[in-house]
Motif scaffolding. Structure first.
Motif, PDB file in Angstrom:
ATOM      1  N   LEU A  90      43.679  28.934  44.608  1.00  0.00           N
ATOM      2  CA  LEU A  90      44.538  29.636  43.654  1.00  0.00           C
ATOM      3  C   LEU A  90      44.931  28.648  42.567  1.00  0.00           C
ATOM      4  N   ARG A  91      44.868  29.083  41.320  1.00  0.00           N
ATOM      5  CA  ARG A  91      45.284  28.261  40.189  1.00  0.00           C
ATOM      6  C   ARG A  91      46.429  28.973  39.486  1.00  0.00           C
ATOM      7  N   TYR A  92      47.356  28.177  38.982  1.00  0.00           N
ATOM      8  CA  TYR A  92      48.588  28.714  38.394  1.00  0.00           C
ATOM      9  C   TYR A  92      48.706  28.315  36.938  1.00  0.00           C
ATOM     10  N   SER A  97      54.298  29.258  37.954  1.00  0.00           N
ATOM     11  CA  SER A  97      54.949  30.477  38.418  1.00  0.00           C
ATOM     12  C   SER A  97      54.010  31.675  38.535  1.00  0.00           C
ATOM     13  N   ARG A  98      52.944  31.712  37.763  1.00  0.00           N
ATOM     14  CA  ARG A  98      52.035  32.857  37.769  1.00  0.00           C
ATOM     15  C   ARG A  98      50.637  32.425  38.181  1.00  0.00           C
ATOM     16  N   VAL A  99      50.056  33.217  39.072  1.00  0.00           N
ATOM     17  CA  VAL A  99      48.687  32.952  39.503  1.00  0.00           C
ATOM     18  C   VAL A  99      47.751  33.306  38.348  1.00  0.00           C
ATOM     19  N   ARG A 100      46.903  32.373  37.966  1.00  0.00           N
ATOM     20  CA  ARG A 100      45.945  32.598  36.880  1.00  0.00           C
ATOM     21  C   ARG A 100      44.535  32.803  37.390  1.00  0.00           C
ATOM     22  N   ALA A 101      44.273  32.394  38.644  1.00  0.00           N
ATOM     23  CA  ALA A 101      42.936  32.568  39.203  1.00  0.00           C
ATOM     24  C   ALA A 101      43.003  32.571  40.722  1.00  0.00           C
ATOM     25  N   VAL A 102      42.140  33.396  41.311  1.00  0.00           N
ATOM     26  CA  VAL A 102      41.941  33.437  42.752  1.00  0.00           C
ATOM     27  C   VAL A 102      40.452  33.228  42.959  1.00  0.00           C
ATOM     28  N   GLY A 103      40.085  32.030  43.398  1.00  0.00           N
ATOM     29  CA  GLY A 103      38.662  31.718  43.513  1.00  0.00           C
ATOM     30  C   GLY A 103      37.990  31.921  42.168  1.00  0.00           C
ATOM     31  N   PRO A 104      36.913  32.728  42.112  1.00  0.00           N
ATOM     32  CA  PRO A 104      36.203  32.929  40.846  1.00  0.00           C
ATOM     33  C   PRO A 104      36.860  33.951  39.915  1.00  0.00           C
ATOM     34  N   LEU A 105      37.928  34.590  40.361  1.00  0.00           N
ATOM     35  CA  LEU A 105      38.590  35.627  39.568  1.00  0.00           C
ATOM     36  C   LEU A 105      39.624  35.027  38.626  1.00  0.00           C
ATOM     37  N   GLU A 106      39.472  35.272  37.334  1.00  0.00           N
ATOM     38  CA  GLU A 106      40.457  34.828  36.346  1.00  0.00           C
ATOM     39  C   GLU A 106      41.349  36.007  35.992  1.00  0.00           C
ATOM     40  N   ILE A 107      42.653  35.788  36.072  1.00  0.00           N
ATOM     41  CA  ILE A 107      43.632  36.851  35.838  1.00  0.00           C
ATOM     42  C   ILE A 107      44.250  36.670  34.457  1.00  0.00           C
ATOM     43  N   SER A 108      44.216  37.731  33.647  1.00  0.00           N
ATOM     44  CA  SER A 108      44.861  37.735  32.331  1.00  0.00           C
ATOM     45  C   SER A 108      46.131  38.565  32.423  1.00  0.00           C
TER      46      SER A 108
END
Length: 148
Positions: A90-92, A97-108
């Motif tokens: 997990l990358r923040y 405070s906010r998760v920006r990625a879960v494995g290969p998934l990038e969250i916008s």
């Protein structure tokens, strides 16, 4: 792959991840199913215990997730933040405070940065593999619980 996160009209509840619907209880306060997977909670209804056949365990005292199915959860040394679930890191954001990625998934996030709006992943199509869909939902669910 680009997957939209769908919210209700008020914008307060996540109603779908791409074409996978999320249904809620009668009061609309907590999710009851992710697509065809029922969600199970502990007896007090405070913790998510299973998504379909995937069980979630928590530490006894700190209430931190220990496992998601066969995957172990790794936390920072102080236990303040989840670092990975199995092989998925997990990358923040910079504030942590906010998760920006879960494995290969990038969250916008939306323009205000208040809620996740899209998920990008390598590959084609509009639906996520089951394991990544499950992890994304769980991480977003836990993040929402932390904020409330």
């Amino acid at each position: 792959m680009d997957v939209a996160l769908v919210y209700d009209l008020a914008g307060s509840r996540l109603r779908g991840i791409g074409d996978v619907p999320i249904s809620y209880d009668r009061l609309g306060s907590r999710p009851r199913a992710l697509g065809s997977w029922p969600l199970e909670y502990d007896t007090l209804g405070a913790r998510l215990r299973a998504v379909g056949a995937t069980e979630i365990t928590y530490s006894r005292w700190a209430n931190l997730p220990r496992t998601v199915g066969q995957w172990s959860c790794v936390h920072t040394k102080l236990g303040s933040r989840l670092e990975s679930i199995g092989p998925h890191e997990l990358r923040y954001d910079q504030l942590g405070s906010r998760v920006r990625a879960v494995g290969p998934l990038e969250i916008s996030y939306d323009r205000l940065g208040t809620r996740p709006s899209r998920v990008r992943a390598p590959g084609e199509g509009t639906s996520l593999p089951d394991d990544l869909l499950l992890l994304l939902f769980i991480v977003l669910y836990w993040q929402e619980k932390e904020e409330s």
